[in-house]
Design a protein around this motif. Structure first.
Motif, mmCIF file in Angstrom:
data_model
loop_
_atom_site.group_PDB
_atom_site.id
_atom_site.type_symbol
_atom_site.label_atom_id
_atom_site.label_comp_id
_atom_site.label_asym_id
_atom_site.label_seq_id
_atom_site.Cartn_x
_atom_site.Cartn_y
_atom_site.Cartn_z
ATOM 1 N N VAL A 39 9.253 -65.771 1.173
ATOM 2 C CA VAL A 39 8.984 -65.448 -0.228
ATOM 3 C C VAL A 39 10.220 -65.831 -1.048
ATOM 4 C CG1 VAL A 39 8.317 -63.650 -1.863
ATOM 5 C CG2 VAL A 39 7.530 -63.527 0.517
ATOM 6 N N PRO A 40 10.251 -67.060 -1.584
ATOM 7 C CA PRO A 40 11.402 -67.453 -2.403
ATOM 8 C C PRO A 40 11.296 -66.914 -3.810
ATOM 9 C CG PRO A 40 9.842 -69.259 -2.279
ATOM 10 C CD PRO A 40 9.256 -68.134 -1.443
ATOM 11 N N MET A 41 12.439 -66.782 -4.465
ATOM 12 C CA MET A 41 12.462 -66.393 -5.877
ATOM 13 C C MET A 41 13.228 -67.449 -6.657
ATOM 14 S SD MET A 41 12.418 -62.294 -6.084
ATOM 15 C CE MET A 41 13.997 -61.731 -5.480
ATOM 16 N N THR A 42 12.838 -67.650 -7.894
ATOM 17 C CA THR A 42 13.499 -68.635 -8.735
ATOM 18 C C THR A 42 14.933 -68.188 -9.057
ATOM 19 O OG1 THR A 42 12.405 -67.569 -10.615
ATOM 20 C CG2 THR A 42 11.439 -69.623 -9.782
ATOM 21 N N ILE A 43 15.768 -69.161 -9.414
ATOM 22 C CA ILE A 43 17.187 -68.908 -9.694
ATOM 23 C C ILE A 43 17.335 -68.357 -11.111
ATOM 24 C CG2 ILE A 43 19.490 -69.917 -9.845
ATOM 25 C CD1 ILE A 43 18.524 -72.119 -7.931
ATOM 26 N N THR A 44 17.983 -67.214 -11.212
ATOM 27 C CA THR A 44 18.175 -66.567 -12.512
ATOM 28 C C THR A 44 19.318 -67.234 -13.283
ATOM 29 O OG1 THR A 44 19.545 -64.921 -11.377
ATOM 30 C CG2 THR A 44 17.248 -64.344 -11.790
ATOM 31 N N PRO A 45 19.355 -67.076 -14.622
ATOM 32 C CA PRO A 45 20.364 -67.757 -15.438
ATOM 33 C C PRO A 45 21.740 -67.108 -15.351
ATOM 34 C CG PRO A 45 18.981 -66.391 -16.821
ATOM 35 C CD PRO A 45 18.382 -66.335 -15.439
ATOM 36 N N ALA A 46 22.738 -67.865 -15.806
ATOM 37 C CA ALA A 46 24.111 -67.344 -15.832
ATOM 38 C C ALA A 46 24.847 -67.820 -17.076
ATOM 39 C CB ALA A 46 24.861 -67.768 -14.567
ATOM 40 N N TYR A 47 24.100 -68.118 -18.125
ATOM 41 C CA TYR A 47 24.717 -68.596 -19.359
ATOM 42 C C TYR A 47 25.677 -67.544 -19.909
ATOM 43 C CZ TYR A 47 25.256 -70.321 -24.127
ATOM 44 O OH TYR A 47 25.791 -70.760 -25.321
ATOM 45 N N GLY A 48 26.909 -67.971 -20.218
ATOM 46 C CA GLY A 48 27.906 -67.083 -20.793
ATOM 47 C C GLY A 48 28.839 -66.453 -19.778
ATOM 48 N N ASN A 49 28.593 -66.677 -18.484
ATOM 49 C CA ASN A 49 29.459 -66.085 -17.466
ATOM 50 C C ASN A 49 30.842 -66.734 -17.477
ATOM 51 O OD1 ASN A 49 30.329 -66.478 -14.228
ATOM 52 N ND2 ASN A 49 29.849 -64.405 -14.892
ATOM 53 N N ILE A 50 31.853 -65.887 -17.307
ATOM 54 C CA ILE A 50 33.234 -66.359 -17.178
ATOM 55 C C ILE A 50 33.714 -66.024 -15.786
ATOM 56 C CG2 ILE A 50 35.606 -66.097 -17.999
ATOM 57 C CD1 ILE A 50 34.471 -65.503 -20.764
ATOM 58 N N VAL A 73 8.901 -57.113 -8.262
ATOM 59 C CA VAL A 73 8.786 -57.759 -6.949
ATOM 60 C C VAL A 73 7.761 -57.017 -6.084
ATOM 61 C CG1 VAL A 73 10.013 -58.330 -4.812
ATOM 62 C CG2 VAL A 73 11.116 -58.705 -7.029
ATOM 63 N N GLU A 74 7.814 -55.689 -6.121
ATOM 64 C CA GLU A 74 6.847 -54.902 -5.356
ATOM 65 C C GLU A 74 5.415 -55.218 -5.797
ATOM 66 O OE1 GLU A 74 5.625 -50.222 -4.578
ATOM 67 O OE2 GLU A 74 7.523 -50.706 -5.560
ATOM 68 N N GLU A 75 5.197 -55.305 -7.103
ATOM 69 C CA GLU A 75 3.863 -55.625 -7.614
ATOM 70 C C GLU A 75 3.417 -57.008 -7.143
ATOM 71 O OE1 GLU A 75 4.398 -55.246 -11.782
ATOM 72 O OE2 GLU A 75 4.416 -53.029 -11.761
ATOM 73 N N GLN A 76 4.359 -57.954 -7.093
ATOM 74 C CA GLN A 76 4.016 -59.295 -6.618
ATOM 75 C C GLN A 76 3.649 -59.278 -5.138
ATOM 76 O OE1 GLN A 76 3.959 -62.253 -8.647
ATOM 77 N NE2 GLN A 76 3.949 -60.600 -10.142
ATOM 78 N N LEU A 77 4.365 -58.511 -4.345
ATOM 79 C CA LEU A 77 4.062 -58.413 -2.916
ATOM 80 C C LEU A 77 2.690 -57.785 -2.698
ATOM 81 C CD1 LEU A 77 7.526 -57.215 -1.528
ATOM 82 C CD2 LEU A 77 6.582 -59.540 -1.466
ATOM 83 N N ILE A 78 2.373 -56.783 -3.513
ATOM 84 C CA ILE A 78 1.047 -56.150 -3.414
ATOM 85 C C ILE A 78 -0.037 -57.137 -3.821
ATOM 86 C CG2 ILE A 78 -0.417 -54.335 -4.353
ATOM 87 C CD1 ILE A 78 2.152 -52.637 -4.689
ATOM 88 N N ARG A 79 0.189 -57.816 -4.939
ATOM 89 C CA ARG A 79 -0.814 -58.774 -5.446
ATOM 90 C C ARG A 79 -1.059 -59.893 -4.449
ATOM 91 N NH1 ARG A 79 -0.966 -63.428 -8.307
ATOM 92 N NH2 ARG A 79 1.299 -63.539 -8.511
ATOM 93 N N LYS A 80 0.009 -60.327 -3.767
ATOM 94 C CA LYS A 80 -0.114 -61.392 -2.764
ATOM 95 C C LYS A 80 -0.546 -60.849 -1.392
ATOM 96 C CE LYS A 80 3.639 -63.903 -5.109
ATOM 97 N NZ LYS A 80 2.952 -65.091 -5.577
ATOM 98 N N ARG A 81 -0.809 -59.538 -1.357
ATOM 99 C CA ARG A 81 -1.316 -58.856 -0.159
ATOM 100 C C ARG A 81 -0.380 -59.008 1.039
ATOM 101 N NH1 ARG A 81 -7.907 -59.911 -0.416
ATOM 102 N NH2 ARG A 81 -8.179 -59.034 -2.507
ATOM 103 N N MET A 82 0.901 -58.914 0.758
ATOM 104 C CA MET A 82 1.899 -58.944 1.832
ATOM 105 C C MET A 82 2.242 -57.543 2.326
ATOM 106 S SD MET A 82 4.447 -61.923 0.539
ATOM 107 C CE MET A 82 3.768 -63.417 -0.184
ATOM 108 N N VAL A 83 2.033 -56.556 1.464
ATOM 109 C CA VAL A 83 2.221 -55.163 1.863
ATOM 110 C C VAL A 83 0.976 -54.383 1.462
ATOM 111 C CG1 VAL A 83 4.721 -55.208 1.736
ATOM 112 C CG2 VAL A 83 3.412 -54.573 -0.295
#
Length: 367
Positions: free
Chosen positions: A281-292, A357-367
């Motif tokens: 179950v991969p997840m997309t890469i979140t942004p980091a704009y403004g990080n120092i 994430v939990e809702e996605q796992l339920i919707r995809k019937r993984m749990v």
């Protein structure tokens, strides 16, 4: 004659596991010689043992005493080779003896360690206080802990194993810990946190940062160790932002990956999982704009283009969870999700991510 009572076969079950790393730049973790932890335990059991971790130690980790207890406050000594005082030799991960202990379901196991060893570099890290509690309860401070990296109990039934694999967004627990507790309480799964702060998918720790050693080996190779060690049924994968953040801010800029390199690596991990019958179950890469990072701006237009292009390809994969879209707006973290550094998840934001994430796992019937 009465039918013979069937013998119940007990199953060895990992109820908590947290990745440790090599924090060789920290020398103050056990300044007072005592550590108190409280670790959530989902299942009732009569037998328990603890994993004792000194994997990166250059000297033995001496344990004068190790005691466990729950709300009853009745302390029970944990032994190794029948001894209440013992040492975990350098570069080793060992197990305590199996201990007779009445562990209630949905309880916090208290662990008290007395140790004279001061220079302890084999450490776990958490910010969240949900799954593991330290003596410091500040929800915004980083907490380090030593000695115990896994708990096993004996149960009557097998449980689905879910590995949370990633970098600091996983390791710190602001999303991973509440997700783990919900999965364990509501769906009787067990989880393990395989996050390492600073970890990159394609490169090991290779930086001028004082934290470089703790970044660990490349996620691509340690993924194999996770599969062999934990044998998960599901892997929730969240990594890639450090592959973009670190180059030019401690790591060489020529280590900035191409879109193709990152996408191919994630697909290779999926193939590894498929080979072992594991749902990836991969997840997309979140942004980091403004990080120092290290006093310089860690993000750039080029890095953002790579992130968006990688996410575009990842969204074609089965089971993908588009976490980036959930937490961002105009390619920036929404304020309610931002820990303050424009990369990490806040405590409350992490809880929202856990529910998503939990809702996605339920919707995809993984749990």
């Amino acid at each position: 004659m009465n039918p013979q009572k069937e013998e119940i076969i007990m199953i060895k079950t990992t109820t908590w596991k947290h990745n440790f790393s090599n924090y060789d730049n920290l020398d103050h973790i056990n300044a007072n010689g005592h550590q108190h932890l409280e670790i959530f335990q989902p299942f009732e059991s009569k037998k328990i043992r603890l994993q004792l971790n000194n994997l990166y130690g250059e000297t033995p980790l001496v344990i004068d005493s190790l005691e466990i207890y729950t709300n009853s406050k009745k302390k029970v000594s944990v032994t190794k080779d029948g001894k209440k005082s013992f040492a975990v030799e350098s570069r080793l991960v060992e197990w305590s003896d199996w201990i007779d202990f009445n562990l209630p379901a949905d309880s916090y196991l208290s662990v008290d360690i007395v140790s004279p060893t001061k220079a302890i570099h084999t450490l776990g890290l958490t910010i969240s206080n949900d799954l593991i509690r330290t003596e410091n309860s500040d929800p915004k401070e980083t907490k380090y802990f030593f000695g115990i990296s896994e708990i096993q109990v004996k149960t009557e039934h097998a449980h689905k194993r879910i590995a949370l694999f990633g970098d600091s967004l996983t390791n710190q627990g602001n999303y991973a810990a509440p997700l783990s507790i919900d999965l364990e309480k509501e769906f009787h799964c067990v989880t393990a946190n395989y996050g390492i702060s600073g970890n990159r998918l394609l490169h090991p720790g290779h930086s001028t940062s004082q934290w470089s050693t703790s970044f660990g080996e490349a996620g691509f190779t340690r993924f194999d160790h996770m599969i062999a060690e934990y044998q998960p049924n599901i892997v929730i994968f969240m990594e890639g932002v450090n592959d973009l953040l670190h180059p030019g801010t401690g790591a060489p800029i020529n280590e900035l990956p191409t879109v193709n390199a990152l996408v191919k690596a994630v697909h290779a991990l999926k193939k590894k999982c498929k080979k072992h019958g594991i749902t990836f179950v991969p997840m997309t890469i979140t942004p980091a704009y403004g990080n120092i990072n290290g006093g310089v701006f860690a993000w750039s237009e080029e890095k953002e283009k790579i992130r968006l292009a990688v996410n575009h390809e990842l969204l074609k994969m089965p089971h993908i969870i588009d976490i980036a879209d959930f937490v961002s707006n105009d390619d920036k973290l929404k304020p309610e999700f931002d820990y303050g550094d424009h990369v990490h998840l806040s405590n409350e934001g992490g809880k929202q991510v856990a529910k998503f994430v939990e809702e996605q796992l339920i919707r995809k019937r993984m749990v």
